[in-house]
Motif scaffolding. Structure first.
Motif, mmCIF file in Angstrom:
data_model
loop_
_atom_site.group_PDB
_atom_site.id
_atom_site.type_symbol
_atom_site.label_atom_id
_atom_site.label_comp_id
_atom_site.label_asym_id
_atom_site.label_seq_id
_atom_site.Cartn_x
_atom_site.Cartn_y
_atom_site.Cartn_z
ATOM 1 N N ALA A 148 -0.680 -0.005 -9.680
ATOM 2 C CA ALA A 148 -0.473 1.430 -9.453
ATOM 3 C C ALA A 148 -1.444 1.918 -8.379
ATOM 4 O O ALA A 148 -2.638 2.046 -8.624
ATOM 5 C CB ALA A 148 -0.677 2.196 -10.755
ATOM 6 N N LEU A 149 -0.907 2.202 -7.189
ATOM 7 C CA LEU A 149 -1.735 2.523 -6.030
ATOM 8 C C LEU A 149 -1.615 3.990 -5.651
ATOM 9 O O LEU A 149 -0.508 4.508 -5.480
ATOM 10 C CB LEU A 149 -1.316 1.650 -4.841
ATOM 11 C CG LEU A 149 -1.192 0.144 -5.113
ATOM 12 C CD1 LEU A 149 -0.717 -0.584 -3.851
ATOM 13 C CD2 LEU A 149 -2.507 -0.432 -5.618
ATOM 14 N N SER A 150 -2.749 4.662 -5.516
ATOM 15 C CA SER A 150 -2.788 6.064 -5.067
ATOM 16 C C SER A 150 -1.822 6.926 -5.864
ATOM 17 O O SER A 150 -0.994 7.649 -5.315
ATOM 18 C CB SER A 150 -2.465 6.144 -3.564
ATOM 19 O OG SER A 150 -3.399 5.410 -2.816
ATOM 20 N N THR A 151 -1.953 6.868 -7.183
ATOM 21 C CA THR A 151 -0.965 7.502 -8.041
ATOM 22 C C THR A 151 -1.596 8.048 -9.314
ATOM 23 O O THR A 151 -2.823 8.090 -9.462
ATOM 24 C CB THR A 151 0.172 6.497 -8.340
ATOM 25 O OG1 THR A 151 1.277 7.192 -8.911
ATOM 26 C CG2 THR A 151 -0.286 5.387 -9.268
ATOM 27 N N TYR A 152 -0.731 8.434 -10.256
ATOM 28 C CA TYR A 152 -1.151 9.062 -11.502
ATOM 29 C C TYR A 152 -0.095 8.779 -12.552
ATOM 30 O O TYR A 152 1.009 8.306 -12.244
ATOM 31 C CB TYR A 152 -1.307 10.576 -11.304
ATOM 32 C CG TYR A 152 0.010 11.269 -11.005
ATOM 33 C CD1 TYR A 152 0.683 11.997 -11.989
ATOM 34 C CD2 TYR A 152 0.607 11.169 -9.747
ATOM 35 C CE1 TYR A 152 1.908 12.616 -11.722
ATOM 36 C CE2 TYR A 152 1.822 11.775 -9.476
ATOM 37 C CZ TYR A 152 2.471 12.490 -10.461
ATOM 38 O OH TYR A 152 3.677 13.078 -10.200
ATOM 39 N N LEU A 167 -7.713 -2.533 3.940
ATOM 40 C CA LEU A 167 -7.845 -3.995 3.950
ATOM 41 C C LEU A 167 -8.597 -4.489 2.720
ATOM 42 O O LEU A 167 -8.224 -5.510 2.122
ATOM 43 C CB LEU A 167 -8.556 -4.445 5.232
ATOM 44 C CG LEU A 167 -7.779 -4.259 6.540
ATOM 45 C CD1 LEU A 167 -8.638 -4.663 7.740
ATOM 46 C CD2 LEU A 167 -6.487 -5.082 6.525
ATOM 47 N N ASP A 168 -9.657 -3.784 2.332
ATOM 48 C CA ASP A 168 -10.398 -4.180 1.133
ATOM 49 C C ASP A 168 -9.500 -4.091 -0.104
ATOM 50 O O ASP A 168 -9.567 -4.947 -0.998
ATOM 51 C CB ASP A 168 -11.620 -3.285 0.940
ATOM 52 C CG ASP A 168 -12.730 -3.584 1.943
ATOM 53 O OD1 ASP A 168 -12.689 -4.668 2.562
ATOM 54 O OD2 ASP A 168 -13.628 -2.739 2.095
ATOM 55 N N GLU A 169 -8.669 -3.069 -0.151
ATOM 56 C CA GLU A 169 -7.754 -2.910 -1.275
ATOM 57 C C GLU A 169 -6.751 -4.062 -1.320
ATOM 58 O O GLU A 169 -6.475 -4.614 -2.389
ATOM 59 C CB GLU A 169 -7.027 -1.577 -1.156
ATOM 60 C CG GLU A 169 -6.084 -1.271 -2.301
ATOM 61 C CD GLU A 169 -5.380 0.060 -2.128
ATOM 62 O OE1 GLU A 169 -4.808 0.552 -3.111
ATOM 63 O OE2 GLU A 169 -5.400 0.617 -1.006
ATOM 64 N N VAL A 170 -6.200 -4.423 -0.163
ATOM 65 C CA VAL A 170 -5.246 -5.534 -0.105
ATOM 66 C C VAL A 170 -5.891 -6.820 -0.616
ATOM 67 O O VAL A 170 -5.270 -7.590 -1.356
ATOM 68 C CB VAL A 170 -4.710 -5.716 1.328
ATOM 69 C CG1 VAL A 170 -3.885 -6.995 1.439
ATOM 70 C CG2 VAL A 170 -3.873 -4.514 1.732
ATOM 71 N N SER A 171 -7.138 -7.043 -0.261
ATOM 72 C CA SER A 171 -7.852 -8.225 -0.738
ATOM 73 C C SER A 171 -7.989 -8.210 -2.255
ATOM 74 O O SER A 171 -7.786 -9.242 -2.925
ATOM 75 C CB SER A 171 -9.246 -8.279 -0.083
ATOM 76 O OG SER A 171 -9.977 -9.385 -0.568
ATOM 77 N N ASP A 172 -8.304 -7.050 -2.822
ATOM 78 C CA ASP A 172 -8.437 -6.943 -4.279
ATOM 79 C C ASP A 172 -7.083 -7.104 -4.973
ATOM 80 O O ASP A 172 -6.991 -7.708 -6.047
ATOM 81 C CB ASP A 172 -9.061 -5.596 -4.643
ATOM 82 C CG ASP A 172 -10.530 -5.505 -4.265
ATOM 83 O OD1 ASP A 172 -11.175 -6.563 -4.105
ATOM 84 O OD2 ASP A 172 -11.039 -4.372 -4.127
ATOM 85 N N ILE A 173 -6.017 -6.554 -4.366
ATOM 86 C CA ILE A 173 -4.677 -6.726 -4.922
ATOM 87 C C ILE A 173 -4.287 -8.198 -4.929
ATOM 88 O O ILE A 173 -3.759 -8.722 -5.919
ATOM 89 C CB ILE A 173 -3.646 -5.912 -4.110
ATOM 90 C CG1 ILE A 173 -3.868 -4.412 -4.306
ATOM 91 C CG2 ILE A 173 -2.211 -6.282 -4.502
ATOM 92 C CD1 ILE A 173 -3.089 -3.541 -3.331
ATOM 93 N N ALA A 174 -4.567 -8.879 -3.820
ATOM 94 C CA ALA A 174 -4.230 -10.301 -3.721
ATOM 95 C C ALA A 174 -4.949 -11.112 -4.793
ATOM 96 O O ALA A 174 -4.356 -12.006 -5.420
ATOM 97 C CB ALA A 174 -4.591 -10.824 -2.335
ATOM 98 N N ALA A 175 -6.219 -10.815 -5.033
ATOM 99 C CA ALA A 175 -6.979 -11.529 -6.047
ATOM 100 C C ALA A 175 -6.415 -11.263 -7.441
ATOM 101 O O ALA A 175 -6.279 -12.171 -8.265
ATOM 102 C CB ALA A 175 -8.451 -11.128 -5.982
ATOM 103 N N HIS A 181 -4.779 8.850 1.627
ATOM 104 C CA HIS A 181 -3.552 8.439 0.910
ATOM 105 C C HIS A 181 -2.922 7.271 1.668
ATOM 106 O O HIS A 181 -1.980 7.458 2.448
ATOM 107 C CB HIS A 181 -2.595 9.626 0.816
ATOM 108 C CG HIS A 181 -1.520 9.475 -0.219
ATOM 109 N ND1 HIS A 181 -1.786 9.367 -1.567
ATOM 110 C CD2 HIS A 181 -0.165 9.418 -0.106
ATOM 111 C CE1 HIS A 181 -0.650 9.267 -2.240
ATOM 112 N NE2 HIS A 181 0.337 9.287 -1.374
ATOM 113 N N GLN A 182 -3.458 6.088 1.452
ATOM 114 C CA GLN A 182 -3.085 4.931 2.250
ATOM 115 C C GLN A 182 -3.509 3.654 1.516
ATOM 116 O O GLN A 182 -3.916 3.708 0.361
ATOM 117 C CB GLN A 182 -3.782 5.012 3.615
ATOM 118 C CG GLN A 182 -5.309 4.982 3.498
ATOM 119 C CD GLN A 182 -6.005 5.429 4.757
ATOM 120 O OE1 GLN A 182 -6.456 6.564 4.850
ATOM 121 N NE2 GLN A 182 -6.103 4.540 5.728
ATOM 122 N N VAL A 183 -3.392 2.540 2.204
ATOM 123 C CA VAL A 183 -3.842 1.258 1.673
ATOM 124 C C VAL A 183 -4.830 0.667 2.673
ATOM 125 O O VAL A 183 -4.577 0.690 3.881
ATOM 126 C CB VAL A 183 -2.656 0.292 1.453
ATOM 127 C CG1 VAL A 183 -3.148 -1.077 1.008
ATOM 128 C CG2 VAL A 183 -1.685 0.857 0.419
#
Length: 220
Positions: A138-142, A205-213, A201-203
């Motif tokens: 759940a990214l940038s949401t509620y 690079l650090d977030e993408v790395s954490d999502i991938a992990a 309100h975006q994604v």
């Protein structure tokens, strides 16, 4: 059964895992397609399903028709919620889950993901689904419709892995609203893997790395 939306799909036909990923307001199923190579799951047998939301008028955008999972009636997005629209998109997502099961995917190997509106539908649906799911991203949401959550939630997914991430300077879905959702879920007994980033309100690079992990761990 709800009519299946058009979808962008990336990955093998004989997938072992599936991620159904819902875009945000005004975008479409292509929005997160470029992210697939960055997640490092190409050798895991993962199919990505990116559905297109229906086109409908959105009140806060002067009634302009655009792709939306539900109407936003107030700049305070948690107020005057579009229950009918949210439940209609829940039905669409449930239909997509059923299709993945028909294609041979165990629900425990299926993750619901989404950004902004899409993330709200992923949370709403995943916690009400009556089969065990592999996770919710759940990214940038509620969490919408909290007033009926207690009577509608499904005990089957009480222990579902939940990844929530948010921008510290998000002007669309304020950080406090996401934090309230996280706190609400934790008080209800859910475990939330919570992340914040120096972004709006975006994604990132650090977030993408954490999502991938997180996905790599879930799909080990």
């Amino acid at each position: 059964m709800s009519q299946l939306p058009e979808c962008v799909e990336v990955g093998p036909a004989d997938a072992q895992y599936s991620i159904i990923w819902l875009h945000g307001l005004g975008a479409d199923g292509h929005d997160f397609e470029p992210l697939v190579p960055e997640l490092g799951l190409t050798d895991r047998g993962v199919r990505f399903v990116f559905p297109h939301a229906p086109v409908q008028p959105v009140t806060v955008n002067s009634g302009m028709a655009m792709r939306a999972w539900y109407d936003i009636r107030s700049p305070q997005i948690q107020q005057d919620e579009d229950r009918d629209g949210i439940q209609a998109s829940q039905a669409i997502l449930e239909a997509l889950i059923r299709r993945e099961v028909e294609r041979g995917i165990d629900t425990r190997r299926l993750v619901l993901a989404g950004f902004s509106q899409g993330g709200a539908i992923a949370l709403h649906t995943g916690l009400r689904h009556n089969e065990p799911l592999g996770g919710i991203l759940a990214l940038s949401t509620y969490l919408p419709l909290v007033s009926t959550f207690e009577q509608e939630r499904e005990p089957t997914n009480q222990h579902i892995p939940i990844f929530m991430a948010h921008g510290k300077s998000d002007p669309i879905v304020p950080l406090w609203l996401a934090e309230d959702s996280r706190y609400f879920l934790e008080q209800a007994g859910y475990s939330v893997d919570w992340h914040t980033y120096a972004m709006q309100h975006q994604v990132s690079l650090d977030e993408v790395s954490d999502i991938a992990a997180w996905l790599g761990h879930n799909f080990a």
